[in-house]
Design a protein around this motif. Structure first.
Motif, PDB file in Angstrom:
ATOM      1  N   ALA A  68       0.844  -1.381  -0.157  1.00 54.56           N
ATOM      2  CA  ALA A  68      -0.019  -0.092   0.025  1.00 54.56           C
ATOM      3  C   ALA A  68       0.799   1.191   0.047  1.00 54.56           C
ATOM      4  O   ALA A  68       0.733   1.961  -0.995  1.00 54.56           O
ATOM      5  N   CYS A  69       1.742   1.354   1.011  1.00 56.92           N
ATOM      6  CA  CYS A  69       2.605   2.538   1.042  1.00 56.92           C
ATOM      7  C   CYS A  69       4.014   2.360   0.711  1.00 56.92           C
ATOM      8  O   CYS A  69       4.632   3.360   0.618  1.00 56.92           O
ATOM      9  N   HIS A  70       4.371   1.181   0.312  1.00 62.90           N
ATOM     10  CA  HIS A  70       5.564   0.793  -0.226  1.00 62.90           C
ATOM     11  C   HIS A  70       6.866   1.127   0.912  1.00 62.90           C
ATOM     12  O   HIS A  70       7.859   1.038   0.495  1.00 62.90           O
ATOM     13  N   ALA A  71       6.428   1.334   2.310  1.00 62.84           N
ATOM     14  CA  ALA A  71       7.283   1.364   3.319  1.00 62.84           C
ATOM     15  C   ALA A  71       8.150   0.100   3.623  1.00 62.84           C
ATOM     16  O   ALA A  71       7.381  -1.076   3.311  1.00 62.84           O
TER      17      ALA A  71
END
Length: 214
Positions: A113-116
């Motif tokens: 989702a956030c690519h963290a």
């Protein structure tokens, strides 16, 4: 009076885990347990098929079976596998077997989702980077090339589904050496397109399946 032609010399190169896991996948799809390999029958199955495909006047000569595997250091099951590769499999007639140590991945997985990046598990704190197989593909390519340049074989049977081997297959064939792809079912179709021919090694499995002891 002309002397008879020499037999076509065959060497077989096997990516161990790719081969074993592909066999297991085929068996699972058929509702059967994991495939039990009899390594004493692999070379014969490959050479029989090469002889049938090429039909050389003087037949084929088996020159060697090269098997490449990997292990995770310190993991009990993997250390047992490494010992088996180096002490049993490597001792088979004509077999050269190597087991390469896996390395830890440098990059952790990312959130979709956030690519963290998520280096550690939020539940237990364990490292999530996992292990990766490094050096196996390089060793296979290096051996295929060096043995070819030394005139050690005429035909290579390459048992893997990995498309990373397309360049070496093309290079060897440009130099007059046939590369035959031993595939398992429909796996490795990209690689098969770049080889001289491919055959379904899974269809020959009765020749290298270990029979259950009665």
């Amino acid at each position: 009076m002309t002397s008879p032609l020499p037999p076509v010399r065959v060497r077989i190169f096997v990516d161990f885990w790719n081969f074993q896991l592909s066999l297991n996948s085929m068996e699972a799809a058929a509702g059967r347990p994991s495939f039990q390999l009899d390594w004493n029958g692999v070379a014969g199955a490959c050479c029989d098929t090469v002889n049938a495909l090429i039909k050389p006047v003087s037949g084929v000569a088996y020159e060697g079976l090269h098997v490449y595997s990997s292990y995770t250091d310190g993991k009990a099951a993997d250390m047992k596998h490494k010992n088996w590769v180096e002490t049993w499999l490597d001792a088979r007639p004509g077999v050269v077997a190597t087991c390469v140590k896996r390395s830890q991945k440098k990059s952790p997985p990312k959130c979709p989702a956030c690519h963290a990046e998520a280096t550690n598990c939020v539940a237990c704190g364990g490292d999530m980077r996992g292990m990766e197989e490094k050096g196996v593909d390089t060793r296979i390519v290096s051996d295929m090339m060096s043995l070819a340049w030394n005139g050690a074989y005429d035909v290579a049977v390459l048992v893997t589904a990995d498309r990373d081997f397309i360049p070496v297959a093309q290079e060897l064939q440009d130099r007059g050496i046939k590369v035959i792809h031993g595939k398992i079912g429909k796996s490795g179709m990209d690689l098969a397109k770049h080889c001289w021919v491919s055959f379904d090694l899974y269809a020959e499995r009765t020749k290298f399946e270990r029979k259950a002891k009665k």
